[in-house]
Motif scaffolding. Structure first.
Motif, PDB file in Angstrom:
ATOM      1  N   LYS A 147     -14.069   4.368   7.542  1.00 25.33           N
ATOM      2  CA  LYS A 147     -13.608   3.927   8.893  1.00 25.33           C
ATOM      3  C   LYS A 147     -13.949   2.299   9.407  1.00 25.33           C
ATOM      4  O   LYS A 147     -13.171   1.587   9.969  1.00 25.33           O
ATOM      5  CB  LYS A 147     -14.090   4.935   9.941  1.00 25.33           C
ATOM      6  CG  LYS A 147     -13.461   6.129   9.844  1.00 25.33           C
ATOM      7  CD  LYS A 147     -13.920   7.157  10.867  1.00 25.33           C
ATOM      8  CE  LYS A 147     -13.694   8.678  10.836  1.00 25.33           C
ATOM      9  NZ  LYS A 147     -12.070   8.583  10.929  1.00 25.33           N
ATOM     10  N   VAL A 148     -15.121   1.980   8.937  1.00 23.20           N
ATOM     11  CA  VAL A 148     -15.511   0.511   9.105  1.00 23.20           C
ATOM     12  C   VAL A 148     -14.493  -0.425   8.643  1.00 23.20           C
ATOM     13  O   VAL A 148     -14.486  -1.522   8.861  1.00 23.20           O
ATOM     14  CB  VAL A 148     -17.165   0.340   8.699  1.00 23.20           C
ATOM     15  CG1 VAL A 148     -17.453  -1.162   8.964  1.00 23.20           C
ATOM     16  CG2 VAL A 148     -17.773   1.087   9.691  1.00 23.20           C
ATOM     17  N   ALA A 149     -14.527   0.002   7.149  1.00 22.01           N
ATOM     18  CA  ALA A 149     -13.665  -0.852   6.490  1.00 22.01           C
ATOM     19  C   ALA A 149     -12.317  -0.850   7.146  1.00 22.01           C
ATOM     20  O   ALA A 149     -11.640  -2.247   6.972  1.00 22.01           O
ATOM     21  CB  ALA A 149     -13.687  -0.392   4.845  1.00 22.01           C
TER      22      ALA A 149
ATOM     23  N   ALA B 161      -4.010   6.922   5.966  1.00 18.76           N
ATOM     24  CA  ALA B 161      -5.395   7.056   6.354  1.00 18.76           C
ATOM     25  C   ALA B 161      -5.770   5.951   7.075  1.00 18.76           C
ATOM     26  O   ALA B 161      -6.828   6.290   8.008  1.00 18.76           O
ATOM     27  CB  ALA B 161      -5.987   6.906   4.916  1.00 18.76           C
ATOM     28  N   TYR B 162      -5.226   5.027   6.985  1.00 18.87           N
ATOM     29  CA  TYR B 162      -5.484   3.570   7.889  1.00 18.87           C
ATOM     30  C   TYR B 162      -5.073   4.215   9.314  1.00 18.87           C
ATOM     31  O   TYR B 162      -5.727   3.779  10.088  1.00 18.87           O
ATOM     32  CB  TYR B 162      -4.869   2.460   7.396  1.00 18.87           C
ATOM     33  CG  TYR B 162      -5.618   1.538   6.583  1.00 18.87           C
ATOM     34  CD1 TYR B 162      -6.652   0.612   6.972  1.00 18.87           C
ATOM     35  CD2 TYR B 162      -5.471   1.608   5.346  1.00 18.87           C
ATOM     36  CE1 TYR B 162      -7.242  -0.142   6.121  1.00 18.87           C
ATOM     37  CE2 TYR B 162      -6.087   0.764   4.339  1.00 18.87           C
ATOM     38  CZ  TYR B 162      -6.854  -0.132   4.733  1.00 18.87           C
ATOM     39  OH  TYR B 162      -7.680  -0.958   4.063  1.00 18.87           O
TER      40      TYR B 162
ATOM     41  N   PHE C  39       0.788  -1.124  -0.123  1.00 18.38           N
ATOM     42  CA  PHE C  39       0.136  -0.262  -0.155  1.00 18.38           C
ATOM     43  C   PHE C  39       1.026   1.383   0.130  1.00 18.38           C
ATOM     44  O   PHE C  39       1.907   1.046   0.564  1.00 18.38           O
ATOM     45  CB  PHE C  39      -0.990   0.279   1.354  1.00 18.38           C
ATOM     46  CG  PHE C  39      -2.095  -0.947   1.214  1.00 18.38           C
ATOM     47  CD1 PHE C  39      -2.504  -1.818  -0.045  1.00 18.38           C
ATOM     48  CD2 PHE C  39      -3.168  -0.802   2.072  1.00 18.38           C
ATOM     49  CE1 PHE C  39      -3.347  -2.679  -0.048  1.00 18.38           C
ATOM     50  CE2 PHE C  39      -4.259  -1.540   1.885  1.00 18.38           C
ATOM     51  CZ  PHE C  39      -4.290  -2.637   0.874  1.00 18.38           C
ATOM     52  N   SER C  40       0.274   2.085  -0.460  1.00 18.29           N
ATOM     53  CA  SER C  40       1.003   3.483  -0.657  1.00 18.29           C
ATOM     54  C   SER C  40       1.043   4.120   0.794  1.00 18.29           C
ATOM     55  O   SER C  40       0.146   3.988   1.448  1.00 18.29           O
ATOM     56  CB  SER C  40       0.183   4.602  -1.607  1.00 18.29           C
ATOM     57  OG  SER C  40      -0.894   5.093  -1.137  1.00 18.29           O
ATOM     58  N   GLU C  41       2.213   5.291   0.828  1.00 17.82           N
ATOM     59  CA  GLU C  41       1.940   5.918   2.302  1.00 17.82           C
ATOM     60  C   GLU C  41       0.830   6.695   2.399  1.00 17.82           C
ATOM     61  O   GLU C  41       0.348   6.783   3.629  1.00 17.82           O
ATOM     62  CB  GLU C  41       3.382   6.663   2.339  1.00 17.82           C
ATOM     63  CG  GLU C  41       4.563   5.998   2.324  1.00 17.82           C
ATOM     64  CD  GLU C  41       4.685   5.039   3.769  1.00 17.82           C
ATOM     65  OE1 GLU C  41       4.439   5.689   4.704  1.00 17.82           O
ATOM     66  OE2 GLU C  41       5.063   3.977   3.468  1.00 17.82           O
ATOM     67  N   ASN C  42       0.026   7.094   1.467  1.00 18.52           N
ATOM     68  CA  ASN C  42      -1.122   7.924   1.733  1.00 18.52           C
ATOM     69  C   ASN C  42      -2.133   7.112   2.195  1.00 18.52           C
ATOM     70  O   ASN C  42      -2.750   7.550   3.092  1.00 18.52           O
ATOM     71  CB  ASN C  42      -1.420   8.533   0.305  1.00 18.52           C
ATOM     72  CG  ASN C  42      -0.508   9.555  -0.114  1.00 18.52           C
ATOM     73  OD1 ASN C  42       0.029  10.368   0.729  1.00 18.52           O
ATOM     74  ND2 ASN C  42      -0.374  10.075  -1.492  1.00 18.52           N
ATOM     75  N   THR C  43      -2.281   6.032   1.494  1.00 20.27           N
ATOM     76  CA  THR C  43      -3.135   4.863   2.142  1.00 20.27           C
ATOM     77  C   THR C  43      -3.162   4.338   3.322  1.00 20.27           C
ATOM     78  O   THR C  43      -4.019   4.504   4.203  1.00 20.27           O
ATOM     79  CB  THR C  43      -3.310   3.629   1.166  1.00 20.27           C
ATOM     80  OG1 THR C  43      -3.476   4.085  -0.195  1.00 20.27           O
ATOM     81  CG2 THR C  43      -4.258   2.533   1.593  1.00 20.27           C
TER      82      THR C  43
END
Length: 301
Positions: free
Chosen positions: A78-80, A25-26, A18-22
């Motif tokens: 947020k649920v995901a 977000a997590y 995954f990218s740093e942006n993703t």
């Protein structure tokens, strides 16, 4: 709690690519969940382990989000994030079952991308030409390249000089999941990038920075920096539309399909893993055809 989240984020980075942006977000979503758990625990005097987090606790969290007036799309994200995190902990043997397996995300309608017309794109791309600073040539090259390639903003600012083959007329970029793709670019964009590299980039660079697009300090331009630059040109062009850096990507896809490009080719150019993601643009071109039909057909008037 923090250790479990850090291990999960490392898994996303190393194993999922995954990218740093993703990942950021997590991290934000899971940190917010942790803060909620700590606030709830403070009332009881102790912070429970993840293993004690259950479906009811998640429902309480969702209720808290709704009371804070979060949009349905944000709550669904947020649920995901939470579901993925707990699935990871089940796989790692930290907990036995996923406590939110049966918790449903709020239903959200799929919003259509909002491109701008070809004439408005042309007007926007003309704005840097009105300025003489070195940054203006950089900005023209950036905007031309964004619209010529359909790249994501994160992909554009991650480009190095070596990623652009001006003689061959293509750019190489790394998309989501570290997947590389090669995108052809038209002559106008090639000339804009070449002029910037040859004449103006040397006036911005102060070190051995390999980034294609530099800020005034000679460092790699950030997504936020590009966003601020674009807002200035949107204002000078007097565009009333809400235009973001992603708007040029939407416009690229829509205009390509309207011009006769096949769906599979546009999918490859955009770097979509699933063609269903690209198909959303066909709705826009269909609407355009419908409007043209209703304006032109004598029995439709």
């Amino acid at each position: 709690m923090k250790e479990a989240i850090d291990n999960f984020l490392t898994y996303l980075r190393v194993e999922k690519g995954f990218s740093e942006n993703t990942i950021a977000a997590y991290r934000n979503d899971l940190n917010q969940l942790t803060s909620f758990i700590k606030e709830e625990a403070a009332r009881r005097g102790s912070i429970p382990p993840w293993s004690s987090f259950d479906r009811q606790a998640m429902l309480n969290y969702l209720l808290d989000l709704r009371q804070r007036n979060y949009a349905a799309t944000t709550v669904a994200r947020k649920v995901a994030a939470s579901r993925s995190f707990f699935s990871f902990m089940v796989a790692e043997g930290i907990i036995k079952t996923n406590p939110i397996e049966e918790v449903h995300s709020p239903k959200i309608g799929r919003s259509l991308p909002k491109p701008i017309s070809i004439s408005k794109v042309r007007l926007l791309l003309e704005q840097p030409e009105k300025l003489s600073a070195p940054e203006a040539k950089r900005d023209r090259a950036m905007l031309e390249l964004l619209y010529a390639s359909g790249m994501r903003v994160s992909e554009l600012v991650s480009l190095n000089v070596a990623d652009v083959d001006l003689a061959g007329g293509f750019v190489r970029c790394l998309g989501k999941g570290g997947k590389e793709r090669v995108i052809p670019i038209h002559e106008g964009a090639v000339l804009a990038v070449k002029e910037y590299i040859d004449k103006n980039r040397p006036r911005l660079t102060h070190n051995d920075e390999q980034a294609l697009f530099l800020n005034r300090r000679g460092d790699r331009l950030t997504r936020q920096g590009l966003w601020q630059i674009l807002k200035g040109y949107v204002k000078s062009a007097n565009l009333e539309d809400k235009v973001t850096p992603h708007t040029l990507r939407h416009s690229f896809a829509t205009h390509m399909l309207s011009g006769g490009a096949d769906l599979r080719s546009v999918q490859e150019l955009l770097g979509h893993a699933n063609i269903a993601t690209t198909q959303v643009y066909t709705h826009l071109t269909s609407e355009h055809i419908r409007r043209t039909y209703e304006k032109s057909h004598p029995r439709a008037k």
